[in-house]
Design a protein around this motif. Structure first.
Motif, PDB file in Angstrom:
ATOM      1  N   TRP A  39       3.227  -6.693   6.514  1.00 17.82           N
ATOM      2  CA  TRP A  39       2.636  -7.032   4.992  1.00 17.82           C
ATOM      3  C   TRP A  39       3.792  -8.165   4.483  1.00 17.82           C
ATOM      4  O   TRP A  39       5.638  -7.566   4.198  1.00 17.82           O
TER       5      TRP A  39
ATOM      6  N   LYS B 156      -0.325 -14.644  -3.078  1.00 16.42           N
ATOM      7  CA  LYS B 156      -0.822 -12.876  -3.374  1.00 16.42           C
ATOM      8  C   LYS B 156       0.387 -12.474  -4.126  1.00 16.42           C
ATOM      9  O   LYS B 156       0.144 -11.498  -5.681  1.00 16.42           O
TER      10      LYS B 156
ATOM     11  N   ARG C 252       6.466  -1.291  -7.686  1.00 14.39           N
ATOM     12  CA  ARG C 252       6.428  -2.010  -6.142  1.00 14.39           C
ATOM     13  C   ARG C 252       7.897  -2.587  -5.899  1.00 14.39           C
ATOM     14  O   ARG C 252       8.062  -3.191  -6.065  1.00 14.39           O
TER      15      ARG C 252
ATOM     16  N   GLN D 295      -7.348   2.068  -4.435  1.00 15.19           N
ATOM     17  CA  GLN D 295      -6.510   1.635  -2.503  1.00 15.19           C
ATOM     18  C   GLN D 295      -5.079   2.485  -3.059  1.00 15.19           C
ATOM     19  O   GLN D 295      -4.546   2.978  -3.510  1.00 15.19           O
ATOM     20  N   HIS D 296      -4.997   3.278  -1.677  1.00 11.55           N
ATOM     21  CA  HIS D 296      -3.357   3.705  -1.128  1.00 11.55           C
ATOM     22  C   HIS D 296      -3.920   5.519  -1.793  1.00 11.55           C
ATOM     23  O   HIS D 296      -3.082   5.883  -2.213  1.00 11.55           O
TER      24      HIS D 296
ATOM     25  N   HIS E 275       5.226   3.395   2.107  1.00 17.68           N
ATOM     26  CA  HIS E 275       4.805   1.987   2.741  1.00 17.68           C
ATOM     27  C   HIS E 275       6.446   1.445   2.149  1.00 17.68           C
ATOM     28  O   HIS E 275       6.942   0.334   1.213  1.00 17.68           O
TER      29      HIS E 275
ATOM     30  N   MET F  80       0.303 -10.787  -8.887  1.00 15.94           N
ATOM     31  CA  MET F  80       0.572  -9.277  -8.600  1.00 15.94           C
ATOM     32  C   MET F  80       1.579  -8.902  -9.753  1.00 15.94           C
ATOM     33  O   MET F  80       2.285  -9.455  -9.670  1.00 15.94           O
TER      34      MET F  80
ATOM     35  N   VAL G   5       2.074  -1.033   9.520  1.00 10.33           N
ATOM     36  CA  VAL G   5       1.231  -2.032   8.464  1.00 10.33           C
ATOM     37  C   VAL G   5       2.367  -2.849   8.960  1.00 10.33           C
ATOM     38  O   VAL G   5       4.111  -2.586   8.029  1.00 10.33           O
TER      39      VAL G   5
ATOM     40  N   ARG H 245       1.317   8.831  -4.924  1.00  7.79           N
ATOM     41  CA  ARG H 245       1.773   7.420  -5.190  1.00  7.79           C
ATOM     42  C   ARG H 245       1.718   7.352  -6.930  1.00  7.79           C
ATOM     43  O   ARG H 245       2.688   6.585  -7.634  1.00  7.79           O
TER      44      ARG H 245
ATOM     45  N   GLN I  31      -5.961  -7.905   9.154  1.00  9.54           N
ATOM     46  CA  GLN I  31      -6.989  -7.462   7.587  1.00  9.54           C
ATOM     47  C   GLN I  31      -7.812  -8.780   6.695  1.00  9.54           C
ATOM     48  O   GLN I  31      -8.240  -9.190   5.955  1.00  9.54           O
TER      49      GLN I  31
ATOM     50  N   GLU J 140       5.324  -0.702   7.599  1.00  3.53           N
ATOM     51  CA  GLU J 140       4.730   0.738   7.123  1.00  3.53           C
ATOM     52  C   GLU J 140       4.362   1.265   7.925  1.00  3.53           C
ATOM     53  O   GLU J 140       3.472   1.196   8.611  1.00  3.53           O
TER      54      GLU J 140
ATOM     55  N   TYR K  20       9.683  -1.377   1.470  1.00  2.00           N
ATOM     56  CA  TYR K  20       9.545  -2.142   1.812  1.00  2.00           C
ATOM     57  C   TYR K  20      10.949  -2.197   2.012  1.00  2.00           C
ATOM     58  O   TYR K  20      12.247  -1.975   0.981  1.00  2.00           O
TER      59      TYR K  20
ATOM     60  N   PHE L  40      -5.878   5.276   3.028  1.00  4.81           N
ATOM     61  CA  PHE L  40      -4.993   3.550   3.616  1.00  4.81           C
ATOM     62  C   PHE L  40      -6.207   2.762   3.074  1.00  4.81           C
ATOM     63  O   PHE L  40      -7.272   2.673   3.404  1.00  4.81           O
TER      64      PHE L  40
ATOM     65  N   ASP M 179      -0.997  -9.880   6.341  1.00  2.00           N
ATOM     66  CA  ASP M 179      -1.377  -8.231   6.725  1.00  2.00           C
ATOM     67  C   ASP M 179      -2.335  -7.420   8.065  1.00  2.00           C
ATOM     68  O   ASP M 179      -3.286  -7.777   7.951  1.00  2.00           O
TER      69      ASP M 179
END
Ligand SMILES: O=P(O)(O)OC[C@H]1O[C@H](O)[C@H](O)[C@@H](O)[C@@H]1O
Length: 296
Positions: free
Chosen positions: A238, A244, A57, A81-82, A159, A248, A236, A86, A183, A264, A161, A67, A203
């Motif tokens: 995000w 959210k 993360r 997902q994804h 992706h 997580m 992207v 990863r 999204q 992203e 961060y 994706f 998103d």
């Protein structure tokens, strides 16, 4: 020593500045730290798993061959997902250059997550090259189809961060006039805002973004990150925001979304088809650049 293999991770140190480093976890070939003159540039959750138990993360998780969650393709729709890049342990191939320190990692069905390659039974080779420049971090990807008979379809996305001081004083520039798919609203529209500000969950998939657009993250007038892309038409933007992030388990601190924004670069608006024997390549370049408001 510009490249150190510590078993589960590899550390690059720039020969001209020992306080500039990049650290790559072999699990996911995830760059989870990039320090420029000792200052961390990437956001990493305090609860990020670095033991291979789940995707990291934070940092730069790699998204392949899908994706998000695919619902139409016979095989891709079976993947989580994804996708699988990863959450597979990549092979460290070693150093290709010492200055600037450059290393390579590889993934194929031989070392990819076996449960997932059962769901997506295609022959592939991924080659990730990570280069730590004096004031940049470049990640190149090459996707190869070694099959002589079967094509496969895929998405690719970095992706990323990015670490920021405070989302309230931050904007993302040079995406004005680009068509996006929101999204959350599940709607497409042209972003007419001169800059993107973030004050809630965001998103958005910006589609077919001209490669000459330098996406900049600007903090109170100062560009803190510049993202250059090659062969990655989509980006992207995000931010999970409160709810959210709260949902997580590996997102900590819970208000950590105030210090990050995901930019992203990828090819996600449709699937790339790779014919037998063909390869596809792209890169993301993170670097420092003066403020450049572009009208493209
Ligand atoms: O929680 P993850 O599987 O890492 O996904 C995190 C996020 O990735 C991308 O940014 C998607 O656009 C988001 O919809 C998703 O929530």
């Amino acid at each position: 020593m510009s490249v150190q293999d510590l078993g589960d991770k590899v550390i690059l140190t720039h020969p001209d500045d020992k306080s500039s480093t990049a650290t790559i976890l072999k699990y996911g070939a995830t760059v989870f730290s990039w320090k420029l003159n000792g200052t961390e540039q990437l956001w990493l959750s305090d609860a990020a798993k670095l033991d291979g138990s789940r995707p990291v993360r934070g940092g730069i998780p790699l998204v392949f061959p899908v994706f998000g969650k695919n619902t139409t393709d016979e095989h891709l729709s079976k993947l989580p997902q994804h996708g699988l890049a990863r959450n597979s342990t990549w092979e460290f191939l070693g150093q290709t250059k010492s200055d600037p320190p450059t290393v390579q990692f590889a993934l194929s069905p031989d070392n990819a997550n076996k449960e997932l390659t059962k769901l997506w039974p295609f022959d592939f080779v991924l080659l990730l090259t990570v280069q730590l420049g004096r004031d940049y971090l470049k990640t190149d990807i090459e996707v190869q189809n070694p099959s002589t008979t079967r094509e496969f379809k895929f998405n690719w996305l970095f992706h990323t961060y990015l670490k920021i001081e405070d989302i309230e004083g931050t904007l993302v520039s040079n995406l004005v006039g680009v068509k996006l798919y929101d999204q959350l609203l599940k709607q497409s529209y042209i972003d007419k805002h001169p800059v993107i500000t973030i004050s809630d969950e965001t998103d958005c998939i910006y589609q077919n973004v001209d490669e000459n657009r330098l996406i900049q993250v600007v903090d109170r007038g100062q560009p803190v990150h510049t993202v250059k892309r090659h062969n990655l038409p989509d980006t992207v933007v995000w931010n999970p925001w409160t709810e959210k992030a709260g949902g997580m388990a590996d997102f900590e601190p819970k208000d950590g979304f105030l210090q990050m924004v995901c930019i992203e670069p990828g090819h996600v608006h449709d699937l790339i088809t790779l014919a037998p024997g063909q390869s596809w390549s792209a890169y993301q370049l993170l670097y420092k650049e003066q403020l450049k408001y572009q009208a493209i």
